[in-house]
Enzyme design. Sequence first.
Site, PDB file in Angstrom:
ATOM      1  N   TRP A  89       4.994   3.088  -1.449  1.00  0.00           N
ATOM      2  CA  TRP A  89       4.656   3.705  -2.701  1.00  0.00           C
ATOM      3  C   TRP A  89       5.984   3.444  -3.646  1.00  0.00           C
ATOM      4  O   TRP A  89       5.732   3.642  -4.856  1.00  0.00           O
ATOM      5  CB  TRP A  89       4.644   5.249  -2.397  1.00  0.00           C
ATOM      6  CG  TRP A  89       3.254   5.508  -1.857  1.00  0.00           C
ATOM      7  CD1 TRP A  89       2.828   6.073  -0.808  1.00  0.00           C
ATOM      8  CD2 TRP A  89       2.050   5.188  -2.418  1.00  0.00           C
ATOM      9  NE1 TRP A  89       1.307   6.132  -0.702  1.00  0.00           N
ATOM     10  CE2 TRP A  89       1.001   5.649  -1.876  1.00  0.00           C
ATOM     11  CE3 TRP A  89       1.830   4.744  -3.850  1.00  0.00           C
ATOM     12  CZ2 TRP A  89      -0.343   5.293  -2.109  1.00  0.00           C
ATOM     13  CZ3 TRP A  89       0.445   4.910  -4.201  1.00  0.00           C
ATOM     14  CH2 TRP A  89      -0.445   5.091  -3.445  1.00  0.00           C
TER      15      TRP A  89
ATOM     16  N   ASP B 133       9.723  10.881  -6.261  1.00  0.00           N
ATOM     17  CA  ASP B 133       8.282  11.109  -5.764  1.00  0.00           C
ATOM     18  C   ASP B 133       8.315  11.826  -4.560  1.00  0.00           C
ATOM     19  O   ASP B 133       8.692  11.252  -3.312  1.00  0.00           O
ATOM     20  CB  ASP B 133       7.725   9.728  -5.613  1.00  0.00           C
ATOM     21  CG  ASP B 133       6.392   9.726  -5.340  1.00  0.00           C
ATOM     22  OD1 ASP B 133       5.850  10.646  -4.827  1.00  0.00           O
ATOM     23  OD2 ASP B 133       5.559   8.659  -4.989  1.00  0.00           O
TER      24      ASP B 133
ATOM     25  N   LYS C 296      -1.153  15.903  -0.321  1.00  0.00           N
ATOM     26  CA  LYS C 296      -0.719  15.712   1.026  1.00  0.00           C
ATOM     27  C   LYS C 296      -0.220  17.051   1.462  1.00  0.00           C
ATOM     28  O   LYS C 296      -0.623  17.456   2.609  1.00  0.00           O
ATOM     29  CB  LYS C 296       0.647  14.881   0.968  1.00  0.00           C
ATOM     30  CG  LYS C 296       0.567  13.320   0.347  1.00  0.00           C
ATOM     31  CD  LYS C 296      -0.906  12.591   0.339  1.00  0.00           C
ATOM     32  CE  LYS C 296      -0.928  11.285  -0.093  1.00  0.00           C
ATOM     33  NZ  LYS C 296      -0.042  10.742  -1.023  1.00  0.00           N
TER      34      LYS C 296
HETATM   35  C1  LIG Z   1      -0.187   9.388  -2.131  1.00  0.00           C
HETATM   36  C2  LIG Z   1       1.029   8.978  -2.483  1.00  0.00           C
HETATM   37  C3  LIG Z   1       1.177   8.540  -3.936  1.00  0.00           C
HETATM   38  C4  LIG Z   1      -0.121   8.208  -4.704  1.00  0.00           C
HETATM   39  O1  LIG Z   1      -0.803   9.348  -5.015  1.00  0.00           O
HETATM   40  P1  LIG Z   1      -2.106   9.570  -6.151  1.00  0.00           P
HETATM   41  O2  LIG Z   1      -2.252  10.988  -6.161  1.00  0.00           O
HETATM   42  O3  LIG Z   1      -3.016   8.888  -5.046  1.00  0.00           O
HETATM   43  O4  LIG Z   1      -1.973   8.575  -7.235  1.00  0.00           O
HETATM   44  C5  LIG Z   1       2.318   8.203  -4.432  1.00  0.00           C
HETATM   45  N1  LIG Z   1       3.621   8.599  -3.846  1.00  0.00           N
HETATM   46  C6  LIG Z   1       3.472   8.737  -2.466  1.00  0.00           C
HETATM   47  C7  LIG Z   1       4.771   8.892  -1.922  1.00  0.00           C
HETATM   48  C8  LIG Z   1       2.147   9.312  -2.095  1.00  0.00           C
HETATM   49  O5  LIG Z   1       2.266   9.946  -0.747  1.00  0.00           O
END
Ligand SMILES: *Cc1c(COP(=O)(O)O)cnc(C)c1O
Length: 367
Positions: free
Chosen positions: A104, A178, A202
Amino acid sequence: MLPTPVYNFSAGPAVLPDAVLRTAQNEMLDYNGTGFPVMSMSHRSDVFMSILHHAEQDLRTLLDIPDNYKILFLQGGASSQFNMVVMNFANGFKRVDSVVTGNWSSVAHKQMGKLSDAEIHLAADGKALDYLDLPPENTWDIDRHSAFVHFASNETVNGLQYGELPRPGADMPPLVCDMSSDILSRRINVRDFGVIYAGAQKNIGPAGATVVIIREDLLERCSERVPDVWNYQTHINRQGMHNTPATYPIYIAGLVFRWLLAQGGVAQIETVNALKAAKLYNAIDSSGGFYINNIRPGARSKMNVVFGTQSPDLDQRFVQEADAAGLKLLQGYKSVGGMRASIYNAMPLQGVEALVGFMQDFQRRYG
Ligand SMILES: *Cc1c(COP(=O)(O)O)cnc(C)c1O
């Protein structure tokens, strides 16, 4: 009724607490005596404004978010934030520092450079460590004049997590993190961050809402040239109502926050999460090499446990048989293969125990 409980190990959209889903079910047609479903009410109604307000307050309580941080529930997912943080906070800067530790943060690194005047500088790359360990903060090549330092606290695909989160030195640029796959899983010091963002699907709620927590002083960098829908300042000026927010996902997120508070808050869930992860890694490490996870123990994710056997065929059989036993969605990410057990907040300890029991049984039959 299903004969055995079903446990959902999906990486996302992921399991939600049963209690939350039951409340949502009860309130589906008539929210709190209003005669309306939450899905069908104006986002500007007093009722929805109150749902949003309480969700925000509860999130503030859970993460101990100081008053000088703003909270937004945006649409677009975590992916939209890769660009929004640059558009809003790198304006007028020459450089953004970016730490790549796996899937990611690597996607973020590539995307951040689009439409950006600033150079996206690779400050550290876990590639040299085969993404089996995390580059420590003191090895990051940071310029203190950079707009910010971007990194991911937990790599959902690779199964890596900063056990100890980086802490910015006094003359460091702000940290932009993030936290999509580990927000609310453990205590953090929000004051260490300029921006924290997370897609909801998540550890917060259904897909569709994206939580962004922003230190107020950074908003001075937002330029009016940034279109309103991408402009944090606009969203804040309009109290999150610049355009229609993801009302239903925000409502469910609010229920999840309340559920977390009832569990004893983040400190309590952190203890349970540590126990869950320890049980699972212990099952892997004590299998005599039948199950493998090569990540350095200190960098292992407590949210996404990636493992496999020696054989892709056996992995496939594992996933199929686990599915038949009620242990769902254990297949690893497409580019990684093997298995991945995502054990977010809403995964009960019993689910992990059931998985460990299945792993031992599978090894007895195929080991
Ligand atoms: C799932 C995830 C993303 C992407 O998320 P979206 O909502 O699908 O854009 C980005 N960073 C991390 C760490 C993730 O687990």
